[in-house]
Enzyme design. Structure first.
Site, mmCIF file in Angstrom:
data_model
loop_
_atom_site.group_PDB
_atom_site.id
_atom_site.type_symbol
_atom_site.label_atom_id
_atom_site.label_comp_id
_atom_site.label_asym_id
_atom_site.label_seq_id
_atom_site.Cartn_x
_atom_site.Cartn_y
_atom_site.Cartn_z
ATOM 1 N N PRO A 9 0.799 -1.220 0.000
ATOM 2 C CG PRO A 9 -0.693 -1.472 1.777
ATOM 3 C CD PRO A 9 0.493 -2.089 1.138
ATOM 4 C CG ASN A 10 -0.476 4.345 1.076
ATOM 5 O OD1 ASN A 10 -1.379 4.823 0.407
ATOM 6 N ND2 ASN A 10 -0.658 3.866 2.296
ATOM 7 N NE ARG A 17 2.981 7.154 2.070
ATOM 8 C CZ ARG A 17 3.508 6.086 2.647
ATOM 9 N NH1 ARG A 17 4.132 5.178 1.921
ATOM 10 N NH2 ARG A 17 3.406 5.906 3.932
ATOM 11 C CE1 TYR A 22 8.122 5.437 3.556
ATOM 12 C CE2 TYR A 22 6.621 7.279 3.817
ATOM 13 C CZ TYR A 22 7.068 6.042 4.205
ATOM 14 O OH TYR A 22 6.456 5.396 5.246
ATOM 15 C CG ASN A 74 8.250 -1.455 0.931
ATOM 16 O OD1 ASN A 74 7.520 -1.535 1.906
ATOM 17 N ND2 ASN A 74 8.939 -0.366 0.634
ATOM 18 C CB ALA A 77 0.666 -0.073 6.546
ATOM 19 C CD GLU A 98 9.760 -6.874 6.156
ATOM 20 O OE1 GLU A 98 8.956 -7.811 6.309
ATOM 21 O OE2 GLU A 98 10.122 -6.116 7.090
ATOM 22 C CG HIS A 100 10.624 -1.677 5.499
ATOM 23 N ND1 HIS A 100 9.265 -1.643 5.280
ATOM 24 C CD2 HIS A 100 10.895 -2.874 6.057
ATOM 25 C CE1 HIS A 100 8.737 -2.776 5.706
ATOM 26 N NE2 HIS A 100 9.708 -3.546 6.172
ATOM 27 N NE ARG A 107 8.882 6.697 9.442
ATOM 28 C CZ ARG A 107 7.984 6.445 8.504
ATOM 29 N NH1 ARG A 107 8.196 5.485 7.629
ATOM 30 N NH2 ARG A 107 6.877 7.152 8.439
#
Length: 145
Positions: A9-10, A17, A22, A74, A77, A98, A100, A107
């Site tokens: 997502p996103n 965003r 990012y 990735n 969320a 994985e 990110h 964070r």
């Protein structure tokens, strides 16, 4: 070699965003970067993006049958709560990384927990979009665990 990059997502909103987190490069930039890496390494890299958990699970399951030899994911969320994606990843025995973009350990507290990472061979975070290339190198055996 046939690799699959899955973005959750996103991720399609890169460059739109939270640019301070990012970066300013957009999703097309990421796609072109991955395509160039595939050409340089003489491998086929498919990129799949969905904002829907079930579609991501379906694509992971399809990878079992379509000759995929490595997965970079990735989960966005979903990293923090999708046991369904974790189970799908656990079902596939190819190398998995994985990724990110941001440093999830610096964070919010909830971002520090990944339920999907244990189903992968490696987790890379905090290297920006370059992390995707690092993940591909790992799968290709060019980077140590």
């Amino acid at each position: 070699m046939k690799l699959l990059v899955i973005n959750g997502p996103n991720l399609n909103f890169l460059g739109i965003r939270e640019k301070s987190v990012y970066g300013v490069q957009d999703y097309d930039y990421l796609l072109n970067m991955i395509a160039k890496k595939g050409q340089e390494e003489d491998c086929t890299i498919e990129v799949f993006q969905s904002n829907h958990e079930g579609a991501i699970i379906d694509r992971i399951q399809d990878a079992y049958f379509d000759g995929t030899e490595g997965i970079v994911i990735n989960p966005g969320a979903y990293t923090h709560y999708s046991y369904a994606i974790r189970d799908a990843l656990s079902s596939i025995t190819v190398p998995k990384v994985e990724i990110h973009i941001s440093n999830i350990m610096e964070r919010e507290e909830f971002r520090k927990v990944s339920v999907t990472a244990p189903a992968c061979d490696k987790q890379i975070y905090g290297h920006g979009l370059e992390g995707y290339l690092m993940a591909i190198d790992f799968i290709l055996g060019k980077e140590e665990g």
